[in-house]
Scaffold this motif. Structure first.
Motif, PDB file in Angstrom:
ATOM      1  N   PRO A  86       6.382   3.623   6.767  1.00 19.50           N
ATOM      2  CA  PRO A  86       6.872   4.458   5.664  1.00 19.50           C
ATOM      3  C   PRO A  86       6.306   5.866   5.770  1.00 19.50           C
ATOM      4  O   PRO A  86       5.125   6.058   6.106  1.00 19.50           O
ATOM      5  N   THR A  87       7.132   6.845   5.511  1.00 22.80           N
ATOM      6  CA  THR A  87       6.783   8.251   5.733  1.00 22.80           C
ATOM      7  C   THR A  87       5.458   8.666   5.085  1.00 22.80           C
ATOM      8  O   THR A  87       4.596   9.249   5.766  1.00 22.80           O
ATOM      9  N   LEU A 137       0.794  -1.233   0.000  1.00 20.21           N
ATOM     10  CA  LEU A 137       0.000   0.000   0.000  1.00 20.21           C
ATOM     11  C   LEU A 137       0.829   1.287   0.000  1.00 20.21           C
ATOM     12  O   LEU A 137       0.492   2.219  -0.736  1.00 20.21           O
ATOM     13  N   PRO A 138       1.897   1.408   0.810  1.00 21.40           N
ATOM     14  CA  PRO A 138       2.640   2.675   0.774  1.00 21.40           C
ATOM     15  C   PRO A 138       3.165   3.020  -0.617  1.00 21.40           C
ATOM     16  O   PRO A 138       3.091   4.177  -1.051  1.00 21.40           O
ATOM     17  N   GLN A 139       3.700   2.033  -1.332  1.00 24.93           N
ATOM     18  CA  GLN A 139       4.215   2.297  -2.673  1.00 24.93           C
ATOM     19  C   GLN A 139       3.073   2.539  -3.672  1.00 24.93           C
ATOM     20  O   GLN A 139       3.140   3.446  -4.504  1.00 24.93           O
ATOM     21  N   ILE A 140       2.014   1.717  -3.579  1.00 28.33           N
ATOM     22  CA  ILE A 140       0.874   1.896  -4.481  1.00 28.33           C
ATOM     23  C   ILE A 140       0.245   3.273  -4.282  1.00 28.33           C
ATOM     24  O   ILE A 140      -0.020   4.008  -5.243  1.00 28.33           O
ATOM     25  N   ASN A 141       0.007   3.641  -3.019  1.00 29.54           N
ATOM     26  CA  ASN A 141      -0.661   4.915  -2.730  1.00 29.54           C
ATOM     27  C   ASN A 141       0.181   6.115  -3.123  1.00 29.54           C
ATOM     28  O   ASN A 141      -0.346   7.163  -3.515  1.00 29.54           O
ATOM     29  N   LEU A 186       9.401  10.302  -2.109  1.00 30.21           N
ATOM     30  CA  LEU A 186       9.460   9.388  -0.957  1.00 30.21           C
ATOM     31  C   LEU A 186       8.301   8.421  -1.049  1.00 30.21           C
ATOM     32  O   LEU A 186       7.161   8.807  -1.335  1.00 30.21           O
ATOM     33  N   ALA A 187       8.581   7.157  -0.786  1.00 29.93           N
ATOM     34  CA  ALA A 187       7.532   6.136  -0.856  1.00 29.93           C
ATOM     35  C   ALA A 187       7.618   5.222   0.333  1.00 29.93           C
ATOM     36  O   ALA A 187       8.660   5.088   0.947  1.00 29.93           O
TER      37      ALA A 187
END
Length: 317
Positions: free
Chosen positions: A256-257, A109-113, A316-317
């Motif tokens: 993740p930030t 999710l962090p990378q997808i979003n 940032l991801a």
């Protein structure tokens, strides 16, 4: 097809396409919805494929269907056949404005979003008929890529050293923050490893990790060992529940930030910088793809979108 003896003159390629979705979804109604077909049409296609392969392929269990061993072989073969056909179709006729294929991307999710909204916006602008399928279910990051089930994977992980057919490019940097309740005892204090060690953490274990992501930093500082470990009474297999848990408890999450900052739309939450002593080594997020799609025109075009949007930036991801 992978050692399966078949007479291709007897098969309708449309049935293969339906079977491919069935073996991925393991669900008749979901397949029907995805392909805009009736459930009865999908069921008839499955029955024809069962006769053709002389195998049940999908076996009904208490909570759905399971693939037979032969179906597992067939799934990989079908992916390869359809991939080859798609590449042939795209090679001479690929036009973003008219292409009607589906590009499939796996990522957490962090990378997808963080990364996909801009990519999707660009695709919608230039290729309005191209569908984008996103999979963010926690699992081993490269299985679907190797199996040919997705075109791309977004990940900061490294593929298995034995896998030599995966390519990549850097698309983002990865940093972390601490997410906690606004009224947490540490909310207004200087954060130190020693102070943090007195409180409980939530562990987000996406691939079965047994310890917190920065616990090795505590070991390097001499503040933790096999007998003296950080307290992690809450364990999750994805990120989605972390904000609501942090908002109601004194559990601290190391996230993740972008995900941590987005969670702070909830006024009960705040983010804090990770103490320098606990910061993880610099990580990069990569866009991965398999050799089988390296020269596919559609995938080349999608990779170019990622390059335009992210390569050389400080995302940032």
């Amino acid at each position: 097809m992978g050692g399966i003896d078949v007479n291709l003159s007897q098969i309708d390629l449309n049935l293969l396409f339906v079977l491919k979705h069935l073996l991925e979804e393991k669900h008749v109604s979901n397949t029907a919805m995805a392909l805009n077909m009736s459930q009865s049409a999908v069921s008839r296609a499955l029955q024809k494929m069962r006769v053709f392969f002389n195998d049940e392929l999908l076996v009904r269990k208490k909570y759905g269907y399971e693939l037979t061993p032969k179906a597992e072989l067939v799934r990989q073969d079908i992916n390869n056949v359809i991939t080859s056909l798609e590449k042939l179709a795209h090679r001479d006729s690929f036009d973003p404005s008219t292409v009607s294929s589906t590009v499939k991307v796996y990522g957490l999710l962090p990378q997808i979003n963080t990364l996909m909204p801009k990519v999707i916006a660009k695709i919608r602008q230039e290729a309005p008929n191209l569908k984008v399928s996103l999979d963010s279910a926690p699992k081993r990051h490269f299985d679907a890529l190797v199996a040919g089930e997705v075109h791309f994977a977004l990940s900061s992980h490294q593929p298995p050293s034995s896998e030599q057919n995966i390519y990549r490019m850097v698309v983002a940097k990865r940093t972390f923050r601490l997410l906690m309740n606004r009224y947490h005892p540490l909310a207004d204090l200087e954060l130190t490893p020693e102070r943090l060690a007195e409180f409980d953490f939530g562990q987000v274990s996406l691939q079965g990790e047994k310890r917190l992501s920065f616990e090795h930093k505590y070991q390097e500082l001499g503040l933790a060992n096999k007998k003296k470990r950080l307290s992690a009474p809450v364990q999750l297999n994805n990120f989605s529940s972390a904000p609501s848990i942090a908002a109601e408890t004194e559990i601290i999450f190391h996230l993740p930030t972008p995900f941590a900052e987005a969670a702070c739309q909830d006024p009960r939450l705040i983010v804090r910088e990770v103490p320098a002593e606990l910061q993880l080594d610099f990580q990069e997020v990569f866009l991965y793809w398999h050799k089988r799609f390296n020269d596919d025109p559609m995938c080349e075009w999608v990779r170019e979108i990622f390059k335009q949007l992210y390569v050389g930036t400080d995302t940032l991801a």
